[in-house]
Design a protein around this motif. Structure first.
Motif, PDB file in Angstrom:
ATOM      1  N   TRP A  44       0.750  -1.544  -0.300  1.00  0.00           N
ATOM      2  CA  TRP A  44       0.291   0.281  -0.212  1.00  0.00           C
ATOM      3  C   TRP A  44       0.578   1.226   0.055  1.00  0.00           C
ATOM      4  CZ3 TRP A  44      -5.038   0.139  -0.513  1.00  0.00           C
ATOM      5  CH2 TRP A  44      -5.537   1.734   0.173  1.00  0.00           C
ATOM      6  N   SER A  95       3.430   0.858   3.264  1.00  0.00           N
ATOM      7  CA  SER A  95       2.997  -0.519   4.242  1.00  0.00           C
ATOM      8  C   SER A  95       2.165  -2.066   3.446  1.00  0.00           C
ATOM      9  CB  SER A  95       1.672   0.405   4.554  1.00  0.00           C
ATOM     10  OG  SER A  95       1.062   1.032   4.082  1.00  0.00           O
ATOM     11  N   TRP A  96       1.235  -2.450   4.153  1.00  0.00           N
ATOM     12  CA  TRP A  96       1.031  -3.455   3.880  1.00  0.00           C
ATOM     13  C   TRP A  96      -0.163  -3.758   3.596  1.00  0.00           C
ATOM     14  CZ3 TRP A  96       5.807  -2.605   6.012  1.00  0.00           C
ATOM     15  CH2 TRP A  96       7.062  -2.224   5.302  1.00  0.00           C
ATOM     16  N   VAL A  97      -0.670  -4.469   2.648  1.00  0.00           N
ATOM     17  CA  VAL A  97      -2.058  -4.965   3.854  1.00  0.00           C
ATOM     18  C   VAL A  97      -2.314  -6.219   3.032  1.00  0.00           C
ATOM     19  CG1 VAL A  97      -2.696  -2.456   3.470  1.00  0.00           C
ATOM     20  CG2 VAL A  97      -3.360  -3.968   0.981  1.00  0.00           C
ATOM     21  N   GLU A 150      -6.063  -6.520   7.340  1.00  0.00           N
ATOM     22  CA  GLU A 150      -4.961  -6.175   8.355  1.00  0.00           C
ATOM     23  C   GLU A 150      -4.240  -5.724   7.418  1.00  0.00           C
ATOM     24  OE1 GLU A 150      -2.412  -9.638  10.423  1.00  0.00           O
ATOM     25  OE2 GLU A 150      -1.389  -8.458   8.522  1.00  0.00           O
ATOM     26  N   HIS A 151      -3.854  -4.335   8.179  1.00  0.00           N
ATOM     27  CA  HIS A 151      -3.015  -3.021   7.304  1.00  0.00           C
ATOM     28  C   HIS A 151      -1.727  -2.489   8.521  1.00  0.00           C
ATOM     29  CE1 HIS A 151      -1.861   1.435   6.620  1.00  0.00           C
ATOM     30  NE2 HIS A 151      -1.378   0.739   5.771  1.00  0.00           N
ATOM     31  N   ALA A 209       1.535  -1.316   8.810  1.00  0.00           N
ATOM     32  CA  ALA A 209       2.849  -0.127   8.776  1.00  0.00           C
ATOM     33  C   ALA A 209       3.520   0.510   9.533  1.00  0.00           C
ATOM     34  CB  ALA A 209       1.470   1.273   8.572  1.00  0.00           C
ATOM     35  N   THR A 257      -5.724   7.175  10.065  1.00  0.00           N
ATOM     36  CA  THR A 257      -5.975   5.245   8.565  1.00  0.00           C
ATOM     37  C   THR A 257      -7.383   4.965   9.202  1.00  0.00           C
ATOM     38  OG1 THR A 257      -4.174   3.787   9.679  1.00  0.00           O
ATOM     39  CG2 THR A 257      -3.425   5.247   8.745  1.00  0.00           C
ATOM     40  N   TRP A 289     -10.773   3.563   6.568  1.00  0.00           N
ATOM     41  CA  TRP A 289     -10.967   1.957   6.977  1.00  0.00           C
ATOM     42  C   TRP A 289     -12.058   1.438   7.614  1.00  0.00           C
ATOM     43  CZ3 TRP A 289      -8.365   0.049   3.388  1.00  0.00           C
ATOM     44  CH2 TRP A 289      -6.519   0.153   3.246  1.00  0.00           C
TER      45      TRP A 289
END
Length: 211
Positions: free
Chosen positions: A92, A99-101, A118-119, A121, A136, A140
């Motif tokens: 992301w 970051s990662w989702v 799941e995020h 960061a 953030t 969501w």
């Protein structure tokens, strides 16, 4: 037609955790909700480019494992894993940050299915101390609201001006307030000082409402 803010927020589950990655400590925000649709339809709603704009944002790119995607005016990234119909993972990338989702879809019985995001960061300490997870997390929550409305009326197109007007209404502001408070409670459950968590929630709410 917009959903009732209290009813919607009450059906959303939020958790926070910390995770140590190679690049340092990361914040992990997880949000989930159960919908009155089956697993295959939920997968289709969150992966098909014709449906995603009906509840989130217009998207371009190659929506496959290894492909790049881009949301209009928002994040883009690379799809690192695709496991139809159970979920996918992606980077992301927004405003120079990565970051990662991870999206996980599961059956809940009675023809229902759960969407869980799941995020992960790396968040600068000064930013976290100012806003906490709501910065953030509220976004969501708004995404899950859009998904819920789409699954109730799949033929409808997302009316962005109407959504913006609703978000500025008392009911829309209530949703933002309840979302902020929900993320504060998730932070408290993860060990944050209650007063500090609620002050951060107030600042996140103000950032979204301009108040």
């Amino acid at each position: 037609m917009m959903k009732d803010a209290k009813q919607h927020i009450s059906t959303v589950r939020r958790t926070l955790a910390d995770r140590v990655l190679e690049a340092g400590e990361a914040r992990v925000s997880t949000i989930s909700q159960v919908y009155d649709t089956d697993l295959d339809d939920l997968w289709d709603a969150v992966t098909r480019p014709e449906r995603i704009p009906r509840w989130f944002l217009p998207i371009t790119g190659e929506l496959r494992e290894g492909g790049r995607y881009q949301f209009e005016g928002n994040a883009g990234g690379t799809i690192s894993r695709c496991d139809k119909p159970h979920g996918f993972s992606a980077t992301w990338e927004y405003n120079g940050d990565v970051s990662w989702v991870e999206v996980r879809l599961t059956t809940e019985g009675d023809g229902r299915a759960r969407f869980e995001l799941e995020h992960v960061a790396h968040v600068a300490d000064e930013f976290w101390e100012q806003y906490g997870p709501g910065a953030t997390g509220i976004g969501w929550d708004m995404g899950l609201l859009g998904l819920a409305m789409h699954l109730e009326n799949q033929a409808a197109q997302l009316d962005r001006p109407a959504v913006d007007a609703w978000m500025a209404s008392d009911e829309g502001k209530l949703l933002l307030r309840l979302s902020s408070d929900g993320w504060a409670e998730a932070a408290i459950a993860n060990g944050a000082d209650p007063a500090t968590a609620r002050e951060r929630a107030d600042r996140s709410y103000a950032a979204y409402t301009g108040g």
